[in-house]
Structures are given as structure tokens and as C-alpha cells.
Design an enzyme around this catalytic site. Sequence first.
Site, PDB file in Angstrom:
ATOM      1  N   CYS A  57       0.848  -1.196   0.000  1.00 38.78           N
ATOM      2  CA  CYS A  57       0.000   0.000   0.000  1.00 38.78           C
ATOM      3  C   CYS A  57       0.882   1.244   0.000  1.00 38.78           C
ATOM      4  O   CYS A  57       1.597   1.498   0.975  1.00 38.78           O
ATOM      5  CB  CYS A  57      -0.909   0.009   1.222  1.00 38.78           C
ATOM      6  SG  CYS A  57      -1.957   1.497   1.319  1.00 38.78           S
ATOM      7  N   PRO A  58       0.858   2.043  -1.064  1.00 40.01           N
ATOM      8  CA  PRO A  58       1.683   3.255  -1.077  1.00 40.01           C
ATOM      9  C   PRO A  58       1.244   4.289  -0.060  1.00 40.01           C
ATOM     10  O   PRO A  58       2.055   5.107   0.382  1.00 40.01           O
ATOM     11  CB  PRO A  58       1.512   3.769  -2.517  1.00 40.01           C
ATOM     12  CG  PRO A  58       0.213   3.194  -2.981  1.00 40.01           C
ATOM     13  CD  PRO A  58       0.093   1.865  -2.311  1.00 40.01           C
TER      14      PRO A  58
END
Length: 331
Positions: free
Chosen positions: A172-173
Site C-alpha cells: 500500500c503506497p
Amino acid sequence: PYCHLQFSSVKQTNKQTKQNIMGRASLGSFGTDFATRHWLSLDVCGLLCLTFSFSLHVFALFASAFTLLSHHVLAQVLYGTLYVPFALLALWSLYAASTTDPGAVPMGARPIPANLAAESDSIVTERDPNRGGMRRRRGIRRCRKCNDNYKPARAHHDSVTGRCVVKMDHYCPWVGNAVGIKNHKFFILFILYTFLTACVSLTLLLIRIIRCEYYVAPPSNGTGTTTTNTTNNNDIHDHPPHCNPNHTIVIMILGIITLLFFFFTFCMLLEQTEAISTNISKIARMKTRSGLVSHPSEYAPIATEFNEVFGGEHPSLSWHWLVPLPGKFPE
């Protein structure tokens, strides 16, 4: 951690310590390399998105305080008792999700003795480096991207952090980290508390709209133009005294951010309910549905007497699920 997540580490050689490949990187004592003491993904995109996530929460926290609470007791109560606690819990969860080792397999890890025979005879599905495509063989799973290090069951290699992560769900950025067995709880709490802050923020915005009558057009003077009051040679609309027209742009920006986060986190929560209820990560579900497993039970849950995301002694909802502290698993 419970037995299938127990690893034994061996001391790395100097050659292995200096390696910086396949996403692994270190800066001082921080990084995702095998030798770093403090976990932090140094991916530039991830760090930018993580900073953006923190900044939006801090902006919304202060913007709501300065623009949505003027002379309204209900708004002040909702902000103090709900919004502030939810926002602080969201920031706490975000920090924990981004700085917690997601369950990276250490260099020199080995199967526990009780599972050695079973894993040595297991069928491994892996990519063929010579011919391309997939191949199957018997033996212990190893990751060639991690220098042929042992790869436990249900572990997947994350190309951003450069490590194999046990029960990896996805990268997840927005938290700047891979989501795995050790920080999945923090990730879910982050999106949960972000969703709750968005709900309270929408309520505060609705109160502001109703009190300041933003939905009512300014009165017309019969010539097609709206009437204005002149104060100190500045023409402004006739707003109630507690509604500062200078806050309009900030409120519009806050409203757009709130709506985006509301719908985004709502969809994410719906998607994560399957991981919570089945104890199976997103990547494992995708591989199972695509037929990329050697046996239907390859990604099956370890046990059913506790929840693998939140830990505890039983699988049902408990108060500790809502606190951003590391989950405790049965021995």
C-alpha cells in the site's frame, strides 16, 4: 508468534549485509535490508504518499477546528469527543503500519523441526528462470530474489521492500509499506479510523451548511443582481455573524477531501472484510482463484480458534481489535 511464523535467524556474512538489490535499501539503521534494525521502506513514491496521508489528516484536523466549530455547541462536542480521538487513532495506526516490520523473513530462516519433513516433501510452484512460465517441483520453498533464502508457506516476495513477507496482503503506497501478518491490523485500523473521521467531518460540514445557509442564494434587488452590504468599503454577502465568508474556499477543499476519503476507505473496508473473515490474504485469494496453487490447502488458514489479523485467544470481535497495538498470537 504462533509456530508457523517462528523463524530462526543466522548471522549474515559481510557480503550479504552490503547487498542492496530487488528493492532492499538501508539508510543508517533504517530500511528494509536484512541487517537494518528499524523497519522503514525507503521507496520514494511510498514516502511521498505516506507524507501526503499524514498531511491530509493534519490539515483536516486543524481546518475543521478553525472553520466548522464557530458558535455551535453540537459541532464542538462532536469534534472534541469523536473527531479528534478518531483522527489521532488514524495517525497512530498510520505510523504503526508504516514503521512495523510486516513479517519479513530473516536471512537464514529455516523450517521448524516439526514441519521439516512435510515441507521437504511438499510440491512447490515457482517460476522457471530458464524456460519461463511456471514449474512444479518437490522440496522446500526458496526465494531466488532473496538469495535462495527459505520461503515459508503463505509468504510472498514484495518487489518494493525487496523482502519475502509472511501472509502478505498487498503493498500500500498510502502507508508506504507492504501489508503482512505483523501490520495488517494497523492497516485496517488506519482505514477504519479514517472512514470514521470522514463520517464525523461530513456531519460537521452539514451543520455548517445548514447554519450558514449556503444552500440559499443571496437575495436579489430586482435588477438581476444580488444585494450586498458595504462594510469598510468591502462588498460581502450578508452572512450570519458566525459564518466567516473567508473560510469558504477552505471549507470547499475540506469537503472534497472528506468525500474522497469517505468513498475510498468505505470500499477498502468492504474489500478487507474478506481477509478478516477468512484469514486468507488478498494475494493468496487471487492465486487460488487463478489456479496458481499446487494444492487447495496451500494458502489455508493455520487455525480457526483465533483471528490471524487481530490476534487474541478467540476469533470473535474484542476490544483489543480497535487499539493500534501489536496483536498477540497463541504460542
